[in-house]
Design a protein around this motif. Structure first.
Motif: not given
Ligand SMILES: NC(=O)c1ccc[n+]([C@@H]2O[C@H](COP(=O)([O-])OP(=O)(O)OC[C@H]3O[C@@H](n4cnc5c(N)ncnc54)[C@H](O)[C@@H]3O)[C@@H](O)[C@H]2O)c1
Length: 282
Positions: A57-76
């Protein structure tokens, strides 16, 4: 603590997934914890798809997407659940929430803020089960969390004023609108909204109107979603628990009696969107 830099979101269901997305969009290092691996996998898929859509939608850049997803970790593993702030969004059952907070408090330092996204359970009742009740605050996001602006910040009688102030500020940083509430049954929105669901179910149970007509009329009257569509989005199990908790906490007033329709849907496992069937099929 001056500001919150890291978050653990407990629960990777409807709300936990949305809250984790909000957290990474606000630039916070975020760990999402759930005992159920498939819930974690589904949440990861949902968040990635949502962020990708924002790029399209043009609200985020590819760089911002990579940065955001890099902040997120999953654990059980609960041992990984260390952060400045823990937001709990698990099942709406007080004993399960208290047990989880006890384990989290033992792993984290005394300055970690413990927030619950409960829709209806008393903050004081949860805090009374903890060794250090002052660090517990209510932080009630609305569904879908990435879209809905309102967050009820709920102060229990023990809640530390510093923790409340930090959460009010954090909520604003997340682009949301915080409203400070006192700890009363259903807080504000869920108490007022009870009638929206209950009266609609009462009319349908009495054969006065059908589900589709109620929804389309309420939407034509300006509500974003009709009550049945909204219950399917919320989850029938969650909404039924909220109905029961608010009704019991207020001394079981007849006007707020939970509906047999809710009970039936929960018993049949027809929980709404998350199970593929509720009042509607998905
Ligand atoms: N659904 C809504 O519209 C809505 C809105 C606002 C607040 N809430 C509140 O948010 C909380 C979560 O609701 P939801 O709709 O996301 O529920 P959900 O059923 O979609 O997800 C709950 C998740 O918690 C996990 N879980 C259960 N026990 C756990 C434990 N001990 N440790 C770790 N994970 C555990 C489950 O595996 C599941 O993935 C509830 O307290 C609910 O009242 C819900």
């Amino acid at each position: 603590m001056k500001s919150i830099q890291s978050i653990v979101v407990c629960g990777a269901g409807t709300m936990g997934s949305g809250i984790a997305q909000v957290a990474i969009q606000a630039g916070l290092k975020t760990i999402q914890f759930d005992l159920n691996e498939s819930a974690l996998a589904k949440s990861k898929e949902t968040i990635q798809a949502q962020i990708k859509r924002l790029v399209e939608k043009g609200k985020l850049s590819e760089d911002q997407k990579a940065q955001m997803l890099g902040l997120l970790h999953f654990t059980s593993s609960i041992q990984d659940c260390k952060a400045d702030l823990i937001i709990e969004a698990i099942i709406e059952k007080i004993e399960v929430k208290i047990e989880l907070f006890k384990q989290l408090a033992a792993i984290n330092g005394p300055s970690t803020i413990l927030a619950t996204n409960t829709s209806s359970i008393s903050i004081d009742a949860i805090a009374d089960g903890l060794v250090e009740p002052s660090m517990l605050v209510g932080m009630h996001f609305f569904n879908p969390a990435p879209i809905m602006k309102l967050v009820e910040v709920i102060a229990g009688k023990h809640s530390s004023p510093e923790a409340i102030e930090l959460l009010m500020n954090l909520t604003k940083t997340m682009g949301k609108v915080p409203v400070l509430c006192t700890d009363s049954p259903g807080f504000i929105v869920n108490r007022v909204a009870r009638h929206y669901y209950l009266e609609a179910m009462e009319m349908v149970s009495n054969g006065l109107i059908d589900i589709e007509s109620v929804d389309s009329m309420m939407e034509a009257a300006g509500f974003k979603m009709g009550p049945f569509k909204l219950m399917d989005l919320i989850g029938m199990d969650i909404n039924f628990s909220v109905s029961n908790i608010v009704w019991e906490a207020l001394g079981k007033p007849p006007r707020l009696t939970p509906s047999p329709l809710q009970r039936e849907k929960v018993a049949n496992g027809e929980l709404g969107k998350k199970t593929g069937k509720g009042f509607y099929s998905y």
